[in-house]
Design a protein around this motif. Sequence first.
Motif, PDB file in Angstrom:
ATOM      1  N   MET B 133     -13.262   3.335  -3.064  1.00 30.33           N
ATOM      2  CA  MET B 133     -12.811   2.282  -3.990  1.00 30.33           C
ATOM      3  C   MET B 133     -13.782   1.109  -3.875  1.00 30.33           C
ATOM      4  O   MET B 133     -14.591   1.060  -2.954  1.00 30.33           O
ATOM      5  CB  MET B 133     -11.407   1.824  -3.626  1.00 30.33           C
ATOM      6  N   ASN B 136     -14.065  -4.863  -3.057  1.00 27.13           N
ATOM      7  CA  ASN B 136     -13.607  -6.186  -3.461  1.00 27.13           C
ATOM      8  C   ASN B 136     -12.249  -6.132  -4.141  1.00 27.13           C
ATOM      9  O   ASN B 136     -11.632  -7.155  -4.374  1.00 27.13           O
ATOM     10  CB  ASN B 136     -14.629  -6.818  -4.401  1.00 27.13           C
ATOM     11  N   LYS B 137     -11.842  -4.927  -4.487  1.00 27.91           N
ATOM     12  CA  LYS B 137     -10.577  -4.828  -5.199  1.00 27.91           C
ATOM     13  C   LYS B 137      -9.445  -4.478  -4.246  1.00 27.91           C
ATOM     14  O   LYS B 137      -8.422  -3.988  -4.675  1.00 27.91           O
ATOM     15  CB  LYS B 137     -10.687  -3.756  -6.287  1.00 27.91           C
ATOM     16  N   GLN B 138      -9.647  -4.634  -2.968  1.00 23.12           N
ATOM     17  CA  GLN B 138      -8.560  -4.317  -2.063  1.00 23.12           C
ATOM     18  C   GLN B 138      -8.301  -5.480  -1.135  1.00 23.12           C
ATOM     19  O   GLN B 138      -9.169  -6.341  -0.925  1.00 23.12           O
ATOM     20  CB  GLN B 138      -8.876  -3.056  -1.246  1.00 23.12           C
ATOM     21  N   ARG B 139      -7.114  -5.507  -0.669  1.00 22.12           N
ATOM     22  CA  ARG B 139      -6.757  -6.541   0.297  1.00 22.12           C
ATOM     23  C   ARG B 139      -6.312  -5.837   1.570  1.00 22.12           C
ATOM     24  O   ARG B 139      -5.749  -4.752   1.530  1.00 22.12           O
ATOM     25  CB  ARG B 139      -5.621  -7.401  -0.238  1.00 22.12           C
ATOM     26  N   ILE B 140      -6.597  -6.480   2.629  1.00 24.08           N
ATOM     27  CA  ILE B 140      -6.102  -5.965   3.908  1.00 24.08           C
ATOM     28  C   ILE B 140      -5.093  -6.978   4.411  1.00 24.08           C
ATOM     29  O   ILE B 140      -5.444  -8.135   4.665  1.00 24.08           O
ATOM     30  CB  ILE B 140      -7.247  -5.790   4.920  1.00 24.08           C
TER      31      ILE B 140
END
Lengths: 204, 509
Positions: B133, B136-140
Amino acid sequence: MAGVSVKNKSAITLKGSADIVCEYLDFGINSILFQRGIYPPEDFKPVENYGLTILMSQDSKIKEFLKVTLDQLNGWLVDRAVKKIALVISNVRTLDVMERWDFNVEYEGDTTDGAQTSEKPLKQIKNEIRDVLKQIASSVAYLPLLDCLCSFDIQIYTNDNVKLPTEWADTEPAHIKNAQCVKMRTFNTQIHKLETMVTYKNEE
Amino acid sequence: MAQFRYVSEISSLVNVDGPLTKGPVPRWQRLKGLENTSSSSSLNVSKKSRTPSKKSAADKKKTPSKTPRGKSPGRINTPGKTPCGGGGDRFIPSRSATNFDLGHFKLCHPESLSDSPTKKEMERLMCENLHGMDINKQRILAYQKKAPTAPDGFQNPMRVLYTQSKTPASVKNVQRYIPQAPDRILDAPDIIDDYYLNLIDWSGNNVLAAALGSHLYLWDAGTGKIEQLMELEGNDYICSVSWIQEGDFLAVGTMSGTTELWDCAKSKRLRVMDGHSARVGSLAWNNYVLTSGCRSGQILHHDVRQREHIVATIPGHTQEVCGLKWSTDGRYLASGGNDNVLNIWQGVSGAHHTGTTPLHVFTAHQAAVKALAWCPWQQHVLASGGGTADRHIRFWNCNTGVCVNSVDTKSQVCALLWSTNYKEIVSGHGFANNQLIIWKYPGMTKVTELTGHTARVLHLAMSPDGSTVLSAGADETLRLWKCFVKTAAKEKEPTHVRSKPSVFKQCIR
């Protein structure tokens, strides 16, 4: 959401599948905490599940932490917002990441249908989960000794459009230097597919 | 990030304008040391001495390399000094003045190190490939109320699972080296190839008695001295020899049915005891009682101190008695015969002979039972081996009368000996390999096979220290195998000395 469009008694709904995944994570994480010796063994009590005896932490703070985390995760799993759950074990003093257990989530079937159900027998899923848990328990055979005071954290990798709940925050991904990775079995509810793997510091 | 550190390191290196500090002094510097040429071009890293620009570098502008942009400095300063004289309009680069290191660095690290749009695109694609993926389009996310850490001073209990140091002593490799070749080979001419005789015995005083035909030889294993003790007259031959447990007394069974008692220290015959109608093929001592087995199947107990020496007559077997052994504690006598029967006799309490009815009759063997041996550490355990038709080694618990174990050796069992140094048993075999087999007891796994005899192994004897096994083969050789030598660790243990004083020693005339 549960029971909205149950076709037959044994069908697993999306919510039910999320529950199965969360239950697995609860047992899996507790098993890891025990097997890796992160907390004193006297804090753990044996609990029968999946045809196995799994040692579950009785520490109220750990239980509370896991409950809040997994309840929140459950919601995100239903929303299909979660990509990965990472259990990060790090050295308390140096904050070095010692070990990371990744639970990669994949979604199966029609992802737009909120009332999705799975026909897979629960017994079969439980057997798959049992196999993974057995692998986790036997991982001590090759994982290096965590020879320091360690703490654990759970990081949930989500889509960027989730709303940040209160008391939650963004964190940095945990990377391990000189890492070695071992993949375990996967289990599949036909809604969620969970792949477990462990990444650890290769000591050489 | 590592490459940034590297870049800054390189640029700081490039900017150094002092003299070279590392490495040997270049030859031109050494030669022109008087000319005050201490300022060297730092870019001129190549230490090759054939620099054509060395003079100019000395007196022209110092450190032309200050610009990391890297216009080849040597060429500025020495435009016409290329070694090739009449180059004309050809471009001949001054290799010595060219800084290859810098050039290579410049090539490998283009200035747009991370700003280039292609690079960004590349990074995004790599990320998608690696993480599945766009990163930058994910958050942790993580719950901020962390779980507590373990109490201070807590140590990982899993430590016990990991070997902290060397392997503990108990896991030490128990394999030991067993020489596959005999330590010595002695000639035994005219040894009678007869399964039913017992022609070899090794005394506690380290003297080996060997009956070769009608001759009886004593071989002192300590000194190597050989002496002939006796010789039978006529066509008689010696059928059995047996040393008393302690001392120099040797019992000799003859073909004529007499049993002779010899004092080997004095080489003197003490007495001749009769009582048998046929050859005496087996002898066993129990203190002052000498038990003899006859071809007739009869077993006699002789009290060697008395004039009327026969204390008991036992019709033990229907055929020749070929195996006869007292247990080490003197409680049981085992007798094996050509009638395939193995009898266990219990000692009469207060005396050193047995009753006339057997305690146990074992008929499991399918052939003559000659090989008998009592376990030195489990005194009620007897090992017995059968002949050609049987080929089994059987283990008996004589307290209960149960066959504990049996093993098919695939070959005639002529002799059995327990090791006193190891929990092992050695067996001597006939056709087809004429080998000795060392077995682990009680597992009965083969430790090794010792081959060498070209005919069947008739008899086995063990040295008093338990280290050496002597095998007498029908190929007229005696072979000494050092197969039970104690290892260094075992050596440290106090050696077991038979402490029980012999009653017999004091009683004999």
